[in-house]
Structures are given as structure tokens and as C-alpha cells.
Design a protein around this motif. Structure first.
Motif, PDB file in Angstrom:
ATOM      1  N   GLN A  73      -1.690 -28.840 -40.548  1.00  0.00           N
ATOM      2  CA  GLN A  73      -2.460 -29.499 -41.603  1.00  0.00           C
ATOM      3  C   GLN A  73      -1.537 -30.216 -42.588  1.00  0.00           C
ATOM      4  OE1 GLN A  73      -5.921 -29.559 -41.445  1.00  0.00           O
ATOM      5  NE2 GLN A  73      -5.550 -31.239 -42.899  1.00  0.00           N
ATOM      6  N   ALA A 108      -0.570 -33.420 -41.096  1.00  0.00           N
ATOM      7  CA  ALA A 108      -1.669 -34.384 -41.178  1.00  0.00           C
ATOM      8  C   ALA A 108      -1.811 -34.956 -42.587  1.00  0.00           C
ATOM      9  CB  ALA A 108      -2.975 -33.717 -40.748  1.00  0.00           C
ATOM     10  N   ASP A 109      -1.768 -34.088 -43.575  1.00  0.00           N
ATOM     11  CA  ASP A 109      -2.045 -34.513 -44.957  1.00  0.00           C
ATOM     12  C   ASP A 109      -0.868 -35.232 -45.602  1.00  0.00           C
ATOM     13  OD1 ASP A 109      -4.566 -33.395 -44.815  1.00  0.00           O
ATOM     14  OD2 ASP A 109      -3.985 -31.525 -45.819  1.00  0.00           O
ATOM     15  N   LYS A 145       0.988 -37.812 -42.460  1.00  0.00           N
ATOM     16  CA  LYS A 145       0.096 -38.751 -41.752  1.00  0.00           C
ATOM     17  C   LYS A 145       0.570 -38.983 -40.319  1.00  0.00           C
ATOM     18  CE  LYS A 145      -1.863 -39.294 -45.778  1.00  0.00           C
ATOM     19  NZ  LYS A 145      -3.104 -38.556 -46.110  1.00  0.00           N
ATOM     20  N   ASN A 188      -8.512 -33.018 -37.135  1.00  0.00           N
ATOM     21  CA  ASN A 188      -7.932 -34.150 -37.850  1.00  0.00           C
ATOM     22  C   ASN A 188      -7.824 -35.410 -36.983  1.00  0.00           C
ATOM     23  OD1 ASN A 188      -6.833 -33.308 -40.700  1.00  0.00           O
ATOM     24  ND2 ASN A 188      -6.367 -31.573 -39.353  1.00  0.00           N
ATOM     25  N   ASN A 189      -8.372 -35.350 -35.761  1.00  0.00           N
ATOM     26  CA  ASN A 189      -8.359 -36.492 -34.835  1.00  0.00           C
ATOM     27  C   ASN A 189      -6.943 -36.979 -34.542  1.00  0.00           C
ATOM     28  OD1 ASN A 189     -11.276 -36.781 -34.543  1.00  0.00           O
ATOM     29  ND2 ASN A 189     -11.256 -37.480 -36.671  1.00  0.00           N
TER      30      ASN A 189
END
Length: 230
Positions: free
Chosen positions: A59, A62-63, A66, A186-187
């Protein structure tokens, strides 16, 4: 940006050594190494052992970073009699084997209120990984199969047989499916690469210390070639 996750130092340290000018950022007790390998933008991180650490790490990738894809590298125990120590398993999909809500009528491994509990790997990443393993010239067999993950070190025949019979698993470990789960929501395309360190049976405690470093080294060789090919 490619995110690369390993649970242990042995699974990522050599990649970090390829990034002498990396920017290091500590988040949630994890050191994220952001830089370049083979002129590709990468961030490499040791997440620590277990599903929760692995999901938190994914995560953050992702956050904060990116990332446009995630690869989880490391070792696993074989559940398939054809897959020997130091062979390679590329994930076709992954399941959390310790998700158990059978008391409420769900099948084992099914996550309530989710549209999916089997997390499929990205087909392009699978293809690149297969090509990269061929080019790495490792004297091991390569399998595309199912990774089953749970917060347990599998070291007994009864549990091993259960994971084979219930989930048709090819290898067992403690992080991959949770990384695939977090990537899915999160694709983000995801792939798990596992080198076999033990047979996940009565010999596992003896095999693991002996072969863990060799298996992890094979994973690193594959990953270096894979980064070059992406």
C-alpha cells in the motif's frame, strides 16, 4: 516505477547494492530504496515476514511511490512433487490459505464481501519473467503455478497435503498472496517469483537454512534480468 518487495534481507540486499545512489526513505519501519537498475526507475524494499507487513508495504508503494507494477521475490516451500529445491515458481495466481470463514458458510480461502479471492498475476509480467529465467541460464526447472500464502511456516505432511488438496497449491510462503491482494485492490499489475528452499514437509526445518541463501540468490539473478527486459 517498478516496486520490488522481499521479506528478508537475503531476498533484496543484492538489488540494493546495485543502487549506490538510492534515495532511502523510512516508512512504517521499512526502508524504501528509490533509484535505478539497468536505467529503470525502481523502488526496492524489505517488508518483513508475514501477510500484514507485506500488505502494508504494498500500500505504501501504491500511495507514496505510485508504482505501475509490483514484483515480489523470495523463497517458498514446494507443495508439488515435481518441484524440487532451488526450482522456480512463477505465480499464475495466489490465494490466502489461512482465510477461513467456513463457520459462516464460505469455502476456505474465500474473503467475504470481496468480488475476488484468487489474485491472478499479470500476463505480461509472466511472459517477461519466463523469458528472463531462460536468459539467466540457471540449471533449474521453471513452473508457472499457484502460490498459497498464510502466516505459517509449513513443515508437516498433514498441512502440506491439506494445502494441495484444498487449494491445488504449488508452493507455500507467507507474503505473496497479501501483496497480490493489495495490488489487486489498487489496480496494479503484480507477479510473485519464488525459488524453492524446502519441501514443506518433515524435512523443511532441516532444508530451509541450507538452501534459503542459494534459492534467494537465484531469485535475485532472475529479477536483475527481468528488470533489464521490462
Amino acid at each position: 516505477m517498478l516496486g520490488i518487495i522481499g521479506a528478508m534481507d537475503s531476498e533484496v540486499q543484492e538489488l540494493k547494492n546495485e543502487m549506490p545512489d538510492a534515495k532511502i526513505t523510512s516508512v512504517a519501519g521499512m526502508d524504501f530504496y528509490e533509484g535505478h537498475i539497468h536505467d529503470k526507475d525502481v523502488v526496492v524494499v524489505k517488508c518483513g515476514i508475514g501477510k500484514v507487513n507485506a500488505a502494508i508495504c504494498t500500500q505504501i508503494l501504491a500511495d507514496r511511490y505510485k508504482v505501475d507494477s509490483v514484483i515480489n521475490t523470495g523463497v517458498a516451500g514446494s507443495l508439488n512433487s515435481d518441484i524440487d529445491i532451488c526450482d522456480i515458481v512463477i505465480s499464475k495466481d495466489a490465494i490466502e490459505h489461512d482465510m477461513d470463514v467456513t463457520a459462516l458458510g464460505y469455502e476456505r480461502g474465500v474473503i467475504p464481501d470481496m468480488d475476488n479471492s484468487v489474485f491472478h498475476s499479470d500476463s505480461r509480467l509472466i511472459d517477461v519473467a519466463v523469458k528472463s529465467i531462460e536468459e539467466a541460464n540457471l540449471s533449474v526447472k521453471v513452473f508457472t503455478g499457484r502460490v498459497v500464502s498464510g502466516d505459517q511456516f509449513i513443515a508437516g505432511k498433514e498441512k502440506k497435503d491439506d494445502l494441495v488438496n484444498t487449494f491445488a497449491g504449488d508452493c507455500a510462503e507467507m507474503e505473496g498472496a497479501s501483496i497480490a491482494h493489495a495490488a489487486y485492490v489498487n489496480n496494479i499489475p503484480c507477479l510473485i517469483i519464488r525459488a524453492i528452499s524446502d519441501k514443506a514437509d518433515g524435512s523443511a526445518e532441516m532444508d530451509y537454512p541450507t538452501f534459503e541463501k542459494k534459492a534467494a540468490a537465484n531469485s535475485i539473478k532472475i529479477l536483475k534480468q527481468l528488470i533489464k527486459n521490462l
